[in-house]
Scaffold this active site. Structure first.
Site, PDB file in Angstrom:
ATOM      1  N   ASP A 135      -1.218  -0.866   6.132  1.00 29.82           N
ATOM      2  CA  ASP A 135      -1.282  -0.253   7.459  1.00 29.82           C
ATOM      3  C   ASP A 135      -2.682  -0.164   8.033  1.00 29.82           C
ATOM      4  OD1 ASP A 135      -2.295   2.980   7.257  1.00 29.82           O
ATOM      5  OD2 ASP A 135      -1.775   1.969   5.395  1.00 29.82           O
ATOM      6  N   ASP A 144      -0.155   5.235   0.989  1.00 31.03           N
ATOM      7  CA  ASP A 144      -0.418   6.205   2.058  1.00 31.03           C
ATOM      8  C   ASP A 144      -0.568   5.500   3.400  1.00 31.03           C
ATOM      9  OD1 ASP A 144      -0.526   8.480   0.339  1.00 31.03           O
ATOM     10  OD2 ASP A 144      -2.544   7.892  -0.267  1.00 31.03           O
ATOM     11  N   ASP A 195       0.869  -1.166   0.000  1.00 34.54           N
ATOM     12  CA  ASP A 195       0.000   0.000   0.000  1.00 34.54           C
ATOM     13  C   ASP A 195       0.917   1.230   0.000  1.00 34.54           C
ATOM     14  OD1 ASP A 195      -2.429   1.600   0.470  1.00 34.54           O
ATOM     15  OD2 ASP A 195      -1.633   1.815   2.496  1.00 34.54           O
TER      16      ASP A 195
END
Length: 219
Positions: free
Chosen positions: A169, A10, A8
């Site tokens: 995250d 951001d 991922d």
């Protein structure tokens, strides 16, 4: 055998929340609407730009109107593509990426950030050619947590799920990995709101110097 790592963006490799917050408030100021706080902006990240705008609009107006949402979304994308000044790479990420490359692993990117802002961010960070396959939030008709974007990266790499590890995250990333049936590593200093131990993951870490050592552990 693990042959690639898919990330991922951001909240996983970069902290872009300050620039997302700034872009959002540029839009709101231009429309004569109240600003949102940094904590609000950070909490709205994860499901793509359209959902971010819907959450932002609801926070400042109390609802969503389709025509207004579409207008705010278009305005947000304009500023979002140009918002890099305060984006920072998380500590030890460059060394980690170099180590993976040095070990012969392919790299993929699977983000809900729209493709043009993603490409602009990668160019700004000097990562234009870092990833072998990049799928953005608008590359397909669906976005994460639908597993299709992650599977598209896997296919683009010419690999199968047992040959990759996905690193993210957030709750969105964890759900994507679980639905895809992918091995998942959770970076715990990103944008998640749920306690890490309650989220789907095979391993978790808070320092990228730890990641490579945990990737190949069983479990």
């Amino acid at each position: 055998m693990i042959r690639a790592v898919i990330f991922d963006l951001d909240g996983t490799l970069i902290d872009s929340a300050p620039d997302i917050h700034a872009a959002a408030n540029q839009v709101l100021e231009g429309e004569g609407l109240p600003h949102i706080s940094f904590d609000q902006a950070r909490s709205f990240v994860g499901r793509g730009a359209r959902v971010f705008v819907e959450r932002m609009e609801h926070a400042v107006t109390g609802g969503n109107e389709p025509a207004r949402t579409a207008h705010l979304h278009a305005q947000f994308l304009y500023f979002y593509e140009r918002a890099h000044e305060h984006t920072r790479i998380y500590p030890h990420v460059p060394e980690m990426l170099a180590e993976l490359r040095g070990n012969g692993l392919a790299l993929g990117l699977c983000t809900n950030k729209p493709l043009r802002p993603t490409q602009a961010a990668l160019a700004y960070l000097g990562w234009k050619d870092m990833f072998d396959v990049v799928i953005g939030g608008d590359s397909l008709d669906v976005a994460k947590p639908d597993p299709a974007p992650l599977l598209a990266v896997v296919t683009g790499l010419g690999l199968t799920l047992p040959e990759i590890i996905y690193i993210g995250d957030s709750e969105t990333d964890a759900e994507t990995a679980e639905r895809a049936g992918s091995r998942f590593g959770l970076y715990t200093k990103g944008y998640r709101k749920t306690p890490a131990e309650q989220m789907f993951h095979h391993f978790r870490f808070d320092d990228y110097r730890q990641m490579a050592g945990q990737m190949f552990q069983p479990g």
